[in-house]
Enzyme design. Sequence first.
Site, short mmCIF file in Angstrom:
data_model
loop_
_atom_site.label_atom_id
_atom_site.label_comp_id
_atom_site.label_asym_id
_atom_site.label_seq_id
_atom_site.Cartn_x
_atom_site.Cartn_y
_atom_site.Cartn_z
N ASP A 123 37.06 33.73 48.55
CA ASP A 123 35.70 33.18 48.65
C ASP A 123 34.99 33.36 47.31
O ASP A 123 35.61 33.67 46.31
CB ASP A 123 34.94 33.86 49.79
CG ASP A 123 34.95 35.38 49.65
OD1 ASP A 123 35.41 35.89 48.60
OD2 ASP A 123 34.50 36.07 50.58
N ASP A 124 33.69 33.18 47.31
CA ASP A 124 32.97 33.27 46.03
C ASP A 124 32.53 34.69 45.74
O ASP A 124 31.37 34.94 45.41
CB ASP A 124 31.77 32.31 46.07
CG ASP A 124 32.23 30.87 46.10
OD1 ASP A 124 33.28 30.59 45.49
OD2 ASP A 124 31.56 30.05 46.74
#
Length: 785
Positions: free
Chosen positions: A655-656
């Site tokens: 994910d980020d």
Amino acid sequence: MALEYNNNFTSHNSLVHVGKGFAYRPTPPVAILVWSHSAVNRRKSISIWFPLRRSVLRASSRFESRGCSSSISTCQKVIWNREMESSSTNNLITTNHLRHVESMATMPSGAGKIPHLNAIILGEALASEENDLIFPSDDFSRQAHVPSPQKYLEMYKRSIEDPAGFWSDIASDFFWKQKWGQQVYFENLDVNKGDIRIEWFKGGITNICYNCLDRNVEAGLGDRIALYWEGNEPCLDGSLTYSQLLQKVCQLANYLKDIGVKKGDAVVVYLPMLMELPITMLACARIGALHSVVFAGFSAESVAQRIVDCKPKVVITCNAVKRGSKVIHLKDIVDAALIESARSGVCVEVCLTYINESALKRGSTKWEEGRDIWWQDVIPKYPTTCAVEWVDAEDPLFLLYTSGSTGKPKGVLHTTGGYMVYTATTFKYAFDYKPSDIYWCTADCGWITGHSYVTYGPLLNGTTVVIYEGAPNYPDPGRCWDIVDKYKVTIFYTAPTLVRSLMRDGDEYVKRYLRKSLRVLGSVGEPINPSAWRWFYNVVGDSRCPISDTWWQTETGGFMMTPLPGAWPQKPGSATFPFFGVQAVIVDEKGVEIEGECSGYLCIKNSWPGAFRTLYGDHERYETTYFKPFSGYYFSGDGCRRDEDGYHWLTGRVDDVINVSGHRIGTAEVESALVSHPQCAEAAVVGVEHEVKGQGIYAFVTLVEGVPYSEELRKSLILIVRKQIGAFAAPDRIHWAPGLPKTRSGKIMRRILRKIASKQLDELGDTSTLADPNVVDQLIALADK
Ligand code: WTA
């Protein structure tokens, strides 16, 4: 049977020659033969490892020159054991959930697939680039809690097939004022079946502080050292026995009660690694208050954000701390945070401040009469006993904020009973803890590792814990080993970033110290690269200490995947297999479980006692982030590869979220700090490989129309991130970007930015779907500007 010491083992009976140093019988191999060669004592040894029996038969012989052959009579004892083949192997492989360990039963079944398998035994030789496996020694396994893969399989199988029985048996070792109800646990991990809910031992009444301290004192450990404290300056230290720690905790607990802190109230803690930090956590737990520890490297704005979120009556801090040669004025940061939070309508009544004399004198500290209280003026006056607030197993224990993929940190909430049982158990097995151990974890209590494996897990086991206030390379890079020798540390748990940085400083700093006491090493926070693993193993541990590479998260409360050091061979860089009670699966992008050798998203299929129960004040975000991506599973946010032997290799966040020196930082948080700069129009942040930190922060910044690029502006952009989040989140690189690569719908294509940042320009992929493909060339042209 005679075996020859040369590169061409002869085949005999069931053992077949496969090449240099390794012989096995094809399907299914239950005994493997390993040869290792120690340059140090000029000996070669042959070991035959029986995985199911976990026994190694070893013979070694002195050699003078390559090619010299000698017969080894003991090898005649090597027989193909049909009994093993037909009984235990097959019995163990029954159900689906044991799939990930199927290969362990015939371990290492993948041996046949690894063309040049080399292996060594703990304490016998250096781990080299060619060693794929490091075997536990007989001596280590014999004394271990889990001495063989077979024992692991037995325990694992029970933990999955009868979680209620497995965990109840363990929970019974703790003190419960009242036993939990009929239903040991409840779980719903499927959003389609209603609200996500996890409960363990509900109805059970207990207190984790009581179990850490009173229970151990009553068991006769009152005089055992609970905490050794080593100050930043090598001449400063201290210690507390279990009885003394209990008294200190009670005094603070009484004070907190006195100022009106009640069960369920939050207390924000902004302290460095002084003994007062675990004391504060335990005092909160004693009275049923929730601690929310904020890492003392966060900025005033981050502290304010956390204060506003949980509205504490009191903030506990100290005036300053010295890390290395630098003095950090913590109280000033708290003062600024309190002004900020008051602006948002949250006024904190009391700021309890510990005087850390060695960093800053009392008189030099800024003070607000009426709100600020000196710890040393009030706490010692309170009684040294304090009644325990008995709480339900599902009552909250603490809040800990962690980064996610939006700009707002998430308040991870853990409850009492399950967390207690889980941290204590994982600690005991992953480090093979024994009462004679002295344990040092270099993590700060501001992170989850300091909660679960500096404070609760170890103290629940009655461990002697070392905590260190200062920087690991102060006054020089030998400090860690100086501390290891000083306290005779036996278990040393740290992060790969520290391993890499000390590795860069050279072996000489390590070798100056004896490190004879060390017996188990541990790693956490990010994947440990095999070369750092080998250095940790060979140089720090003198090739004698297994390494527990523990994979877990703030959300999981405790270890999810970890080697059990006496049980099985290790592969440098692999977190190996799931802990008891954890059904780890790898799924594809559609959420379908993938079997065998594969790569995908790491998910957990069931609940475990240490799991977080919600995100504070935002259960919807809890469900959306962790349980909606793949219905029926907890989604970890990590990528994972499973190899042919069933070993797990964590490949990093999908994910980020960036992992900088083991600290989780959301790209969105850094971006929102950057765009708050008046001259920044847009920002996109990606992670890039960093030699020491694991990942570095790389920011693409688009400036407001007409603003020229300048060194000064670059510095002020970095400064704004330091100010809003903390120094540890400062970008390593600012890359000027006249525009960002976006799809026609306006989505930034981070994949392209990652490739530009890591200079993998031939892997940019298809850029034709971009709204303006020229942006990519512009960015490449500005790479070194
Ligand atoms: C990463 C820290 C590989 C992972 C305990 C995870 C690891 C994130 C390991 C959680 C490991 C932690 N091998 N990766 N042994 N340990 N991670 O919440 O990406 O600060 O999702 O908890 O660190 O970070 P957190």
